[in-house]
Enzyme design. Structure first.
Site, PDB file in Angstrom:
ATOM      1  CB  SER A   9      -0.903   0.007   1.232  1.00  0.00           C
ATOM      2  OG  SER A   9      -1.480   1.279   1.364  1.00  0.00           O
ATOM      3  CG  ASP A  35      -5.091   2.680   1.034  1.00  0.00           C
ATOM      4  OD1 ASP A  35      -6.048   1.909   0.887  1.00  0.00           O
ATOM      5  OD2 ASP A  35      -4.018   2.354   1.579  1.00  0.00           O
ATOM      6  CG  MET A  37      -8.242   7.384   2.513  1.00  0.00           C
ATOM      7  SD  MET A  37      -7.435   7.348   4.112  1.00  0.00           S
ATOM      8  CE  MET A  37      -6.562   5.778   4.014  1.00  0.00           C
ATOM      9  CG  MET A  70     -11.285   3.498   2.144  1.00  0.00           C
ATOM     10  SD  MET A  70      -9.742   3.379   3.070  1.00  0.00           S
ATOM     11  CE  MET A  70      -8.579   3.536   1.734  1.00  0.00           C
ATOM     12  CG  MET A 139     -11.722  -2.379   5.716  1.00  0.00           C
ATOM     13  SD  MET A 139     -10.313  -1.754   4.763  1.00  0.00           S
ATOM     14  CE  MET A 139      -9.215  -1.095   6.011  1.00  0.00           C
ATOM     15  CG  ASP A 177      -6.337  -2.649   3.231  1.00  0.00           C
ATOM     16  OD1 ASP A 177      -5.180  -2.433   3.617  1.00  0.00           O
ATOM     17  OD2 ASP A 177      -7.026  -1.802   2.613  1.00  0.00           O
TER      18      ASP A 177
HETATM   19  C1  DX5 Z   1      -6.340   1.812   5.690  1.00  0.00           C
HETATM   20  C2  DX5 Z   1      -5.919   1.459   4.282  1.00  0.00           C
HETATM   21  C3  DX5 Z   1      -4.857   0.429   4.234  1.00  0.00           C
HETATM   22  C4  DX5 Z   1      -3.532   0.866   4.853  1.00  0.00           C
HETATM   23  C5  DX5 Z   1      -2.858  -0.327   5.453  1.00  0.00           C
HETATM   24  O1  DX5 Z   1      -7.494   2.551   5.648  1.00  0.00           O
HETATM   25  O2  DX5 Z   1      -7.017   0.961   3.551  1.00  0.00           O
HETATM   26  O3  DX5 Z   1      -4.632   0.005   2.896  1.00  0.00           O
HETATM   27  O4  DX5 Z   1      -2.688   1.465   3.903  1.00  0.00           O
HETATM   28  O5  DX5 Z   1      -1.778   0.111   6.190  1.00  0.00           O
HETATM   29  P1  DX5 Z   1      -0.979  -0.832   7.218  1.00  0.00           P
HETATM   30  O6  DX5 Z   1      -0.483  -1.998   6.440  1.00  0.00           O
HETATM   31  O7  DX5 Z   1       0.093   0.071   7.717  1.00  0.00           O
HETATM   32  O8  DX5 Z   1      -1.960  -1.234   8.281  1.00  0.00           O
HETATM   33 ZN    ZN Z   2      -6.586   0.025   1.573  1.00  0.00          ZN
END
Ligand code: DX5
Ligand code: ZN
Length: 222
Positions: A9, A35, A37, A70, A139, A177
């Site tokens: 990611s 990602d 957001m 997201m 998640m 994830d």
């Molecule tokens: C969180 C994201 C993830 C995040 C994971 O909302 O969707 O993809 O980047 O990060 P780590 O691996 O650091 O938990």
């Molecule tokens: Zn993600």
């Protein structure tokens, strides 16, 4: 355990040199996780189609993209992401009343389509969608930030969905994830996750390639 796919990611990478960060890992990664957001669906803002589409055009980024929306309005912004065969675009079921139509709309480019849910949402809602999708993204943390701890209840969600997928003999892949590291990857893979999305565990380590190999090895030993 069979081999897992690793999707680093970029949320945990250095955004000032995104192309070279990706170039460092892409040979070992099956996809690159983006990602997206909007500061509304989740309390954080990252990048949108402008940046993602530049990556898609970059000749140094040949690995497929896994685009994790997201955002509150996937209908408006989802189609603005450049995608094609091999890529997967994932939306959250909480953001639409018409998931079937959205799956069709987002898949028009020939890309795969996935669905995700916040940890508190009911995984039963995903079951009727299984025949239409390519991936379920489970998640492991509350969406919005990298570097959080894996929520143990995630394992049961993965196991539940793996059971449902097996029941209908479908080839939908389960991605997990959030909070992935050498320990949690083993738990998630054992429960049925085939795609491991990892931010901090990859880009937070000095030797990213070694980190990816370690995650793959840990999953195999599960
Ligand atoms: C969180 C994201 C993830 C995040 C994971 O909302 O969707 O993809 O980047 O990060 P780590 O691996 O650091 O938990
Ligand atoms: Zn993600």
């Amino acid at each position: 355990m069979p081999d897992v796919e690793i999707a680093p990611s970029i949320l945990a990478s250095d955004f000032s040199k995104l192309e070279s960060e990706i170039a460092e890992v892409h040979e070992l990664a099956e996809s690159i996780h983006v990602d997206v957001m909007d500061g509304h669906f989740v309390p954080n803002i990252t990048i949108g189609p402008v940046v993602s589409n530049s990556l898609k055009e970059s000749s140094r980024v040949t690995t497929p993209l896994s685009i994790h929306l997201m955002i509150s309005d996937p209908w408006k912004y989802g189609p603005e992401f450049s995608t094609g065969p091999g890529d997967v675009i994932i939306f959250h079921t909480e953001t639409t009343d018409r998931p079937r139509e959205l799956i069709e709309r987002l898949g028009e480019s020939g890309c795969g389509v996935g669905v995700s849910q916040k940890p508190a949402s009911d995984p039963e809602e995903v079951v009727p969608l299984l025949p239409m999708i390519d991936e379920v993204l489970v998640m492991g943390v509350e969406p919005g930030f990298g570097g959080q701890e894996y929520q143990q209840r995630t394992t049961e969600r993965i196991r539940f969905l793996a059971g449902k997928i097996a029941e209908v003999n479908s080839d939908v892949k389960i991605a997990v994830d959030g909070g992935m590291n050498a320990e949690t990857v083993a738990t998630a893979a054992e429960a049925g996750a085939e795609i491991i999305i990892a931010g901090s565990a990859v880009f937070g380590s000095k030797d990213r390639r070694k980190a990816i190999n370690e995650l793959k090895r840990a999953a195999k030993q599960a």
